[in-house]
Write an enzyme that holds these catalytic residues in place. Structure first.
Site, PDB file in Angstrom:
ATOM      1  N   LYS A 239      12.952  -4.001  -3.074  1.00  0.00           N
ATOM      2  CA  LYS A 239      11.597  -4.569  -3.031  1.00  0.00           C
ATOM      3  C   LYS A 239      10.607  -3.608  -3.701  1.00  0.00           C
ATOM      4  O   LYS A 239      10.930  -2.428  -3.897  1.00  0.00           O
ATOM      5  CB  LYS A 239      11.198  -4.846  -1.577  1.00  0.00           C
ATOM      6  CG  LYS A 239      11.149  -3.612  -0.669  1.00  0.00           C
ATOM      7  CD  LYS A 239      11.021  -4.010   0.795  1.00  0.00           C
ATOM      8  CE  LYS A 239      11.032  -2.793   1.706  1.00  0.00           C
ATOM      9  NZ  LYS A 239      11.134  -3.174   3.128  1.00  0.00           N
TER      10      LYS A 239
ATOM     11  N   ARG B 294       6.558  -8.251  14.112  1.00  0.00           N
ATOM     12  CA  ARG B 294       6.120  -8.515  12.748  1.00  0.00           C
ATOM     13  C   ARG B 294       6.519  -9.928  12.337  1.00  0.00           C
ATOM     14  O   ARG B 294       5.669 -10.720  11.964  1.00  0.00           O
ATOM     15  CB  ARG B 294       6.719  -7.466  11.795  1.00  0.00           C
ATOM     16  CG  ARG B 294       6.198  -7.552  10.385  1.00  0.00           C
ATOM     17  CD  ARG B 294       6.582  -6.365   9.538  1.00  0.00           C
ATOM     18  NE  ARG B 294       7.995  -6.339   9.184  1.00  0.00           N
ATOM     19  CZ  ARG B 294       8.541  -5.427   8.382  1.00  0.00           C
ATOM     20  NH1 ARG B 294       7.786  -4.451   7.871  1.00  0.00           N
ATOM     21  NH2 ARG B 294       9.829  -5.450   8.105  1.00  0.00           N
TER      22      ARG B 294
ATOM     23  N   HIS C 238      14.761  -6.494  12.809  1.00  0.00           N
ATOM     24  CA  HIS C 238      14.382  -5.259  12.115  1.00  0.00           C
ATOM     25  C   HIS C 238      14.036  -4.188  13.144  1.00  0.00           C
ATOM     26  O   HIS C 238      13.340  -4.467  14.122  1.00  0.00           O
ATOM     27  CB  HIS C 238      13.182  -5.533  11.203  1.00  0.00           C
ATOM     28  CG  HIS C 238      12.880  -4.411  10.250  1.00  0.00           C
ATOM     29  ND1 HIS C 238      13.847  -3.841   9.446  1.00  0.00           N
ATOM     30  CD2 HIS C 238      11.731  -3.756   9.960  1.00  0.00           C
ATOM     31  CE1 HIS C 238      13.289  -2.882   8.707  1.00  0.00           C
ATOM     32  NE2 HIS C 238      12.010  -2.817   9.003  1.00  0.00           N
TER      33      HIS C 238
ATOM     34  N   ARG D 101      21.006  -2.753   5.855  1.00  0.00           N
ATOM     35  CA  ARG D 101      19.981  -2.941   4.813  1.00  0.00           C
ATOM     36  C   ARG D 101      19.354  -1.594   4.501  1.00  0.00           C
ATOM     37  O   ARG D 101      18.471  -1.126   5.228  1.00  0.00           O
ATOM     38  CB  ARG D 101      18.899  -3.923   5.289  1.00  0.00           C
ATOM     39  CG  ARG D 101      19.408  -5.271   5.756  1.00  0.00           C
ATOM     40  CD  ARG D 101      18.252  -6.215   6.090  1.00  0.00           C
ATOM     41  NE  ARG D 101      17.311  -5.655   7.041  1.00  0.00           N
ATOM     42  CZ  ARG D 101      17.351  -5.817   8.355  1.00  0.00           C
ATOM     43  NH1 ARG D 101      18.310  -6.550   8.904  1.00  0.00           N
ATOM     44  NH2 ARG D 101      16.450  -5.257   9.141  1.00  0.00           N
TER      45      ARG D 101
ATOM     46  N   TYR E 203     -15.294  15.992 -10.674  1.00  0.00           N
ATOM     47  CA  TYR E 203     -16.352  15.139 -10.124  1.00  0.00           C
ATOM     48  C   TYR E 203     -16.928  15.718  -8.838  1.00  0.00           C
ATOM     49  O   TYR E 203     -16.184  16.115  -7.941  1.00  0.00           O
ATOM     50  CB  TYR E 203     -15.814  13.738  -9.824  1.00  0.00           C
ATOM     51  CG  TYR E 203     -15.606  12.894 -11.056  1.00  0.00           C
ATOM     52  CD1 TYR E 203     -16.662  12.596 -11.909  1.00  0.00           C
ATOM     53  CD2 TYR E 203     -14.352  12.391 -11.359  1.00  0.00           C
ATOM     54  CE1 TYR E 203     -16.465  11.809 -13.038  1.00  0.00           C
ATOM     55  CE2 TYR E 203     -14.152  11.601 -12.482  1.00  0.00           C
ATOM     56  CZ  TYR E 203     -15.220  11.315 -13.322  1.00  0.00           C
ATOM     57  OH  TYR E 203     -15.020  10.530 -14.431  1.00  0.00           O
TER      58      TYR E 203
ATOM     59  N   CYS F 166      -8.946  12.681 -10.727  1.00  0.00           N
ATOM     60  CA  CYS F 166      -9.679  11.621 -11.424  1.00  0.00           C
ATOM     61  C   CYS F 166      -8.770  10.398 -11.586  1.00  0.00           C
ATOM     62  O   CYS F 166      -7.608  10.427 -11.201  1.00  0.00           O
ATOM     63  CB  CYS F 166     -10.141  12.083 -12.796  1.00  0.00           C
ATOM     64  SG  CYS F 166     -10.969  13.680 -12.835  1.00  0.00           S
TER      65      CYS F 166
ATOM     66  N   ASP G 192      -7.470   9.269 -14.350  1.00  0.00           N
ATOM     67  CA  ASP G 192      -6.420   9.453 -15.348  1.00  0.00           C
ATOM     68  C   ASP G 192      -5.988  10.897 -15.537  1.00  0.00           C
ATOM     69  O   ASP G 192      -5.078  11.179 -16.318  1.00  0.00           O
ATOM     70  CB  ASP G 192      -6.905   8.933 -16.709  1.00  0.00           C
ATOM     71  CG  ASP G 192      -7.648   7.623 -16.565  1.00  0.00           C
ATOM     72  OD1 ASP G 192      -7.041   6.682 -16.025  1.00  0.00           O
ATOM     73  OD2 ASP G 192      -8.833   7.561 -16.939  1.00  0.00           O
TER      74      ASP G 192
HETATM   75  C1  LIG Z   1      12.161  -2.460   3.668  1.00  0.00           C
HETATM   76  C2  LIG Z   1      13.139  -3.036   4.609  1.00  0.00           C
HETATM   77  C3  LIG Z   1      14.385  -2.415   4.804  1.00  0.00           C
HETATM   78  C4  LIG Z   1      14.742  -1.066   4.218  1.00  0.00           C
HETATM   79  O1  LIG Z   1      14.098  -0.048   4.969  1.00  0.00           O
HETATM   80  P1  LIG Z   1      14.314   1.496   4.636  1.00  0.00           P
HETATM   81  O2  LIG Z   1      13.592   2.216   5.703  1.00  0.00           O
HETATM   82  O3  LIG Z   1      13.708   1.732   3.293  1.00  0.00           O
HETATM   83  O4  LIG Z   1      15.783   1.724   4.643  1.00  0.00           O
HETATM   84  C5  LIG Z   1      15.309  -3.088   5.594  1.00  0.00           C
HETATM   85  N1  LIG Z   1      15.008  -4.282   6.175  1.00  0.00           N
HETATM   86  C6  LIG Z   1      13.816  -4.882   6.024  1.00  0.00           C
HETATM   87  C7  LIG Z   1      13.554  -6.168   6.691  1.00  0.00           C
HETATM   88  C8  LIG Z   1      12.834  -4.266   5.262  1.00  0.00           C
HETATM   89  O5  LIG Z   1      11.634  -4.857   5.128  1.00  0.00           O
END
Ligand SMILES: *Cc1c(COP(=O)(O)O)cnc(C)c1O
Length: 398
Positions: A36, A130, A160, A216, A260, A307, A309
């Site tokens: 992602k 979430r 998750h 994951r 700045y 800054c 850039d």
């Molecule tokens: C981003 C994400 C992960 C991966 O998490 P990491 O901490 O980068 O390993 C796994 N599952 C879901 C649903 C996520 O949004």
């Protein structure tokens, strides 16, 4: 590339990290790598290919847009979208063979007929608050509804973990217990899906009991741990390196404001170098007067405000810093031969080749300016720095 600010993405590191984690999984456990947010800033398609080469067999993204971009980039592996996808948007998910999460009880809604069939993973709430269905009985109801929807294929059940990287394992074990209740409900309906998953990087590295049959993995594939609250003996190699070249070095009297707002005033006669990287590149403004880059192998503090850039660094205590010297912004210290006057001798393709050759020869024994160290300055995490790196910074793949 004229500006001389670039990233080297070490795809062999991503491949090796995925392979090293893969080795810790049972033969029956699938490995999804999260690509992602443009592969955490590394490049989604490139990171996906490296992950698959390292032994991943599933990809994860945040949105259907990201999934379709992977398909258009030629990725054929299974892809799961993590974020909510509406029933209407899911028509395109089905068309692109992209798995979507069921985060609500669709049985109460008017749902389109999917052709080809839609692949879904039921997402359940176990302690993150979430996304996901909250009540096991709703999951039972959804499962019964899915049984009469041949156009929707139940592929997975997942949740998750909110605190798998925390020193305290209690919240994770509580989530696992709640997850078990959802699984039991599906089993009672004889609807246990083929893929059950909960673990992110921290879960994959720390809780082998929570691998189920897919993990994951995100941040660890890119070579970093989610936090410093736990350790692992899996060897991880950071993949992201960012460099720039000094464009000016000036001697400045004591008592002169720099940048700045004059947020830094030289306490002594100083040598101030200008580096062409700024917050529009994703180099955070909160590093103003706090961050450090590496010039010729030594730390040079950022002085004044970063800054849009450019930024200024104090090289008073460094020997002979000159225009064209390479600056390590993140990652492996730059090879000593990297100088802007060499860099500009080549055309674009030649520059890339020259940089990659130098990087490969030098990087394995080079010191590391860790993204964890930089992130800690701003009270943030490596993830945020990776994702912040903007499209203006050319990615060179090594
Ligand atoms: C981003 C994400 C992960 C991966 O998490 P990491 O901490 O980068 O390993 C796994 N599952 C879901 C649903 C996520 O949004």
């Amino acid at each position: 590339m004229y500006r001389g600010t670039f990233a080297i993405v070490d795809l062999s590191a991503i491949r090796a990290n995925v392979a090293a984690i893969r080795q810790r999984l049972s033969r029956h456990t699938h490995m999804l790598v999260s690509v992602k947010a443009g592969g955490y800033g590394h490049g989604a398609v490139e990171a996906a290919e490296a992950a698959l080469a390292g032994g991943a067999d599933y990809l994860g993204v945040a949105s259907l847009e990201e999934a379709i971009a992977l398909r258009q980039g030629g990725t054929e592996a299974p892809i799961l979208v993590f974020g909510a996808v509406s029933p209407q948007a899911a028509i395109d998910a089905a068309r692109y063979r992209v798995d979507v999460p069921l985060v609500d009880d669709w049985s109460q809604w008017d749902i389109p007929v999917y052709d080809p069939p839609l692949r879904v993973h039921i997402k359940v709430e176990t302690g993150m608050h979430r996304l996901g269905l909250q009540a096991p009985q709703d999951v039972a109801k959804l499962a019964r509804w899915l049984r009469v929807r041949p156009d929707i294929e139940l592929v997975g059940l997942f949740t998750h973990l909110a605190s798998a990287d925390d020193a305290d394992t209690t919240p994770t074990l509580l989530q696992a217990e709640r997850f078990q209740a959802f699984l039991a409900v599906l089993e009672a309906e004889q609807m246990r899906p083929p893929i059950v998953h909960a673990a992110n990087s921290a879960g994959a590295l720390r809780f082998s009991d929570l691998h189920y049959n897919l993990v994951r993995v995100g941040i660890s594939a890119y070579g970093y741990l989610p936090s410093s609250d736990f350790e692992t003996d899996v060897e991880l190699r950071p993949a992201l390196n960012v460099y720039s070249f000094v464009t000016r070095v000036a001697t400045v009297d004591a008592g002169e404001p720099v940048g700045y707002g004059g947020a830094f005033v030289t306490p002594r006669p100083s040598r101030i170098a200008t580096v062409p990287i700024g917050y529009a590149d994703g180099f955070p403004r909160w590093l103003s007067n706090r961050g450090t880059v590496i010039v010729k192998g030594k730390p040079a503090p950022i002085v004044g405000r970063v800054c849009m850039d450019q930024c200024m660094v104090d090289v008073t205590d460094l020997d002979d810093v000159a225009v064209g010297d390479c600056v390590t912004v993140y990652g492996r210290y730059a090879p000593p031969e990297w100088r802007a006057d060499e860099f500009v001798k080549y055309d674009d393709a030649g520059q890339r080749k020259w940089l990659v050759r130098g990087f490969q020869a030098y990087s394995t024994r080079a010191r590391l300016l860790s993204l964890d160290t930089v992130a800690a300055v701003g009270g943030t995490i490596s993830y945020e720095l990776m994702c912040a790196l903007s499209s203006r910074v050319p990615r060179i793949y090594a």
